[in-house]
Design an enzyme around this catalytic site. Structure first.
Site, PDB file in Angstrom:
ATOM      1  N   GLU A 120      -7.474   3.956  -8.904  1.00  0.00           N
ATOM      2  CA  GLU A 120      -6.514   5.011  -8.537  1.00  0.00           C
ATOM      3  C   GLU A 120      -7.071   6.393  -8.914  1.00  0.00           C
ATOM      4  OE1 GLU A 120      -2.801   3.643 -10.303  1.00  0.00           O
ATOM      5  OE2 GLU A 120      -2.429   2.384  -8.533  1.00  0.00           O
ATOM      6  N   ASP A 135       0.882  -5.752  -8.392  1.00  0.00           N
ATOM      7  CA  ASP A 135       1.219  -4.733  -9.382  1.00  0.00           C
ATOM      8  C   ASP A 135       2.646  -4.943  -9.903  1.00  0.00           C
ATOM      9  OD1 ASP A 135       1.179  -2.493 -10.934  1.00  0.00           O
ATOM     10  OD2 ASP A 135       1.276  -1.058  -9.288  1.00  0.00           O
ATOM     11  N   GLU A 172       9.143  -0.884 -13.889  1.00  0.00           N
ATOM     12  CA  GLU A 172       8.822   0.050 -12.803  1.00  0.00           C
ATOM     13  C   GLU A 172       9.352  -0.421 -11.455  1.00  0.00           C
ATOM     14  OE1 GLU A 172       4.641   0.806 -12.492  1.00  0.00           O
ATOM     15  OE2 GLU A 172       4.839   1.807 -10.554  1.00  0.00           O
ATOM     16  N   GLU A 210       4.578   8.243 -18.006  1.00  0.00           N
ATOM     17  CA  GLU A 210       4.413   7.686 -16.661  1.00  0.00           C
ATOM     18  C   GLU A 210       5.171   6.360 -16.608  1.00  0.00           C
ATOM     19  OE1 GLU A 210       0.677   8.178 -14.863  1.00  0.00           O
ATOM     20  OE2 GLU A 210       1.054   6.719 -13.264  1.00  0.00           O
ATOM     21  N   LYS A 243      -3.814  -7.635 -14.934  1.00  0.00           N
ATOM     22  CA  LYS A 243      -2.361  -7.681 -14.689  1.00  0.00           C
ATOM     23  C   LYS A 243      -1.953  -9.096 -14.294  1.00  0.00           C
ATOM     24  CE  LYS A 243      -1.492  -2.865 -13.482  1.00  0.00           C
ATOM     25  NZ  LYS A 243      -0.818  -1.895 -12.594  1.00  0.00           N
ATOM     26  N   LYS A 259      -9.139   2.737 -18.119  1.00  0.00           N
ATOM     27  CA  LYS A 259      -8.849   2.515 -16.696  1.00  0.00           C
ATOM     28  C   LYS A 259      -9.945   3.252 -15.940  1.00  0.00           C
ATOM     29  CE  LYS A 259      -5.325   3.658 -13.180  1.00  0.00           C
ATOM     30  NZ  LYS A 259      -3.924   4.093 -12.943  1.00  0.00           N
TER      31      LYS A 259
HETATM   32  C1  GCV Z   1      -0.636   4.244 -15.060  1.00  0.00           C
HETATM   33  C2  GCV Z   1       0.815   1.395 -10.879  1.00  0.00           C
HETATM   34  C3  GCV Z   1       1.726   2.501 -11.338  1.00  0.00           C
HETATM   35  C4  GCV Z   1       0.934   3.663 -11.918  1.00  0.00           C
HETATM   36  C5  GCV Z   1       0.064   3.121 -13.055  1.00  0.00           C
HETATM   37  C6  GCV Z   1      -0.844   2.042 -12.471  1.00  0.00           C
HETATM   38  C7  GCV Z   1      -1.717   1.387 -13.530  1.00  0.00           C
HETATM   39  O1  GCV Z   1       0.083   1.782  -9.755  1.00  0.00           O
HETATM   40  O2  GCV Z   1       2.530   2.910 -10.274  1.00  0.00           O
HETATM   41  O3  GCV Z   1       1.857   4.611 -12.390  1.00  0.00           O
HETATM   42  O4  GCV Z   1      -0.690   4.149 -13.643  1.00  0.00           O
HETATM   43  O5  GCV Z   1      -0.063   1.033 -11.901  1.00  0.00           O
HETATM   44  O6  GCV Z   1      -1.347   0.312 -13.972  1.00  0.00           O
HETATM   45  O7  GCV Z   1      -2.725   1.949 -13.897  1.00  0.00           O
END
Ligand code: GCV
Length: 595
Positions: free
Chosen positions: A231, A310, A338, A106, A305, A227
């Site tokens: 999400e 993000d 990213e 990912e 974070k 996590k």
């Molecule tokens: C692993 C963002 C990314 C997701 C990631 C998420 C996270 O939203 O786009 O791909 O998922 O962060 O840090 O959990």
């Protein structure tokens, strides 16, 4: 095999069981006349002293290895060794891999996973040893090997696939790298437990038995990463429990083994109605976690974070860092670029991390973690220069106050043997790369104009009507969101002395202006230009700066295949920068009427 900044190093050490043995073997293979003296009191720290005309490394087992690598690097680069005892600032210096058991990664931009394929664990021992050496050479000591979005197969790592996990742990052990895995909070449900409620004794019993089995197989296992309620991932909120209750239940299963439970603080409403202008996503983590300060067990680390959104090119420091003095916090950064060029566009991160320290004291986090930029590509990080971020993160995790110039210089010299003027040019290019990326993508702190989902290239309307809480709310009257007391109140979450720097647009630094403020297109900036004009100018200048970088790059006598890879990626960066300039300029022009 090209292995990043350790290219041209001697053959890999074989048959070593401990970092101390690896250190001895590395020095022997390198032909270095140096001694090793184990001193457990130094722990991970090390010191190199001259004894009888030759250098002697003092340290605990891992410290010996780190010291040996420092000595070897100094011999390669001709740069000076630091004097005195070197101790890492953070004890947990971790790389988080978002690798999936099917071999994909990912947000991975450097090829497939180094240890998963087709739903199983599979790896080349040589590459694992090379990676262990690379990580240890910059003092990184924990590797979390699977995606925090844990699927059915990922969850098997601590059950059916545990013997394989133990084999991988053994491969990293000689380099002092301990493994961690991401776990699925609801996993007991798959194994006949009727609930995943953290207050259920059956759930604690299930996790306790799992932890016992994991540590029996891997005695130096580091812990679990979670996590939860984020999400669409399961978590304690499903059962009306707090994140402290969820984390502590797991932490208690790990505690007898000395394991740590790393709990991510990336929680927000990802089903927001864009018409709702009261909910402000960057406020979510603070709202969830600040009230829980002091409620987490000692072996829980809350991983936050760096910014409240993000991993954007520019964000404030997450206010959660100041809100939890009684909780161990980890700073989470992302090496995989990213939102910042995906290992195609140049983006060296040490200058950015250093800059954060003007506000975030290095002593606030207790640990640091970075989302990996590694993959199976020959050069490890996709772009040969992207390895500067993995290298740089290790240096930063050891000493967050290290100068970015020194880190980039040392990486460049370890990696290439360029003539001095070319090495200078490469270093300068990397030092400026973040500010250049920012200028052609997101000047003035406006984020989220990126293409949804794949997060490369411009799409200014892309996230505007989405459920992700990422809006710039541009219209004919202006752009941005008021996050001051008069607006969403984000600044109330910050320490007053920090809020004071940003709350008034007249003093707010330009780089963050549109994160904190909604302003009309004809707002006059401190430099006399209107907001609209300034955005147009920045995008144009950003492209010009990429063109200048491309010209420098063409002159560098890099070895192949790095030269070809870097040049072809630079062509893509030029195209990307031009797209950003043209699309955002058109967007601003149409809305503002300025041309
Ligand atoms: C692993 C963002 C990314 C997701 C990631 C998420 C996270 O939203 O786009 O791909 O998922 O962060 O840090 O959990």
């Amino acid at each position: 095999m090209n292995y990043a900044w350790l290219r041209n190093w001697q053959a890999l050490p074989q048959g070593c069981a401990t970092p101390a043995e690896t250190a001895r073997e590395e020095l022997r293979l390198a032909g270095l006349d140096a001694g090793l003296r184990e001193d457990a009191a130094l722990g991970e720290g090390w010191e190199i002293v001259e004894e009888g005309g030759r250098p002697v490394v003092h340290g605990g087992s891992r410290g010996l290895l780190y010291g040996a690598y420092a000595l070897m690097a100094a011999r390669k680069t001709g740069l000076c060794l630091p004097r005195g005892v070197q101790q890492p600032r953070y004890t947990l210096r971790m790389i988080d891999c978002w690798d999936n058991p099917d071999g994909t990664i990912e947000r991975g931009y450097a090829g497939r996973s180094l240890w998963f394929e087709g739903g199983r664990m599979a790896w080349q021992p040589e590459r694992i040893a090379q990676l262990g050496r690379m990580l240890a050479s910059v003092g990184l000591n924990v590797l979390c090997i699977n995606n925090v979005n844990v699927g059915e197969e990922g969850a098997r790592l601590i059950t059916e696939d545990l013997p394989e996990l133990a084999r991988l742990a053994a491969a990293f052990r000689p380099f002092g790298v301990r493994l961690m895995v991401s776990i699925d909070f609801s996993q007991p449900l798959r194994y006949g437990v009727e609930t995943a409620d953290p207050l259920s004794p059956a759930v604690l019993a299930w996790w306790t038995a799992r932890a016992d089995a994991v540590w029996a197989a891997i005695p130096d296992f580091a812990g679990f990463l979670v996590k939860a309620d984020s999400e669409h991932r399961p978590g304690p909120m499903t059962y009306g429990r707090s994140h402290a209750e969820g984390a502590n239940m797991l932490a208690r299963a790990l505690a007898p083994h000395g394991g740590v439970l790393v709990w991510r603080a990336f929680v927000y409403n990802c089903l927001q109605d864009w018409r709702d202008t009261h909910t402000d996503r960057p406020m979510a983590a603070y709202e969830t976690y600040a009230p829980l300060d002091g409620q987490f067990d000692d072996n829980v680390i809350l991983q936050v974070k760096n910014g409240p959104f993000d991993f954007q090119v520019r964000e404030p420091i997450s206010p959660t860092f100041w809100a939890m003095p009684h909780t161990r916090l980890a700073l989470e950064v992302q090496l995989a670029q990213e939102y910042t060029g995906q290992q195609i566009d140049l983006y060296a991160m040490n200058p950015m991390w250093r800059e954060w320290q003007t506000e975030l004291p290095v002593s606030l986090p207790a640990a640091v973690a970075a989302v990996s930029n590694l993959g199976r590509d020959e050069n490890w990080c996709g772009h040969p220069f992207a390895a500067v971020n993995l290298y740089g993160f290790g240096r930063y995790a050891w000493d967050p106050e290290v100068s970015p110039e020194e880190v980039i210089r040392t990486w460049a010299r370890l990696t290439y043997a360029l003539p001095e003027n070319q090495e200078d040019a490469l270093c300068l290019m990397l030092l400026n790369s973040r500010s250049i990326y920012e200028q052609y993508t997101a000047p003035l702190g406006i984020g989220w104009m990126i293409t949804p989902h794949n997060h490369y290239g411009p799409d200014p309307w892309g996230y505007e009507y989405s459920p992700w809480g990422t809006y710039h709310r541009a219209d004919r009257s202006g752009i941005g969101i008021d996050r001051t007391e008069k607006g969403t109140g984000f600044t109330r979450q910050q320490p007053p002395e920090i809020a004071a720097k940003y709350a008034d647009p007249a003093v707010c630094p330009d780089e963050q202006l549109l994160f904190y403020h909604r302003l009309p297109w004809d707002y006059v900036m401190r430099d006399g230009r209107t907001l609209a004009r300034r955005i147009l100018d920045d995008h144009r200048e950003g492209v010009e700066r990429v063109e200048a970088m491309a010209a420098v790059l063409r002159e560098l006598e890099l070895p192949e295949p790095d030269r070809s890879v870097a040049l072809s990626r630079m062509e893509r960066q030029l195209q990307n920068a031009a797209n950003w300039r043209d699309i955002i300029s058109d967007f601003v022009t149409r809305l503002s009427g300025v041309c």
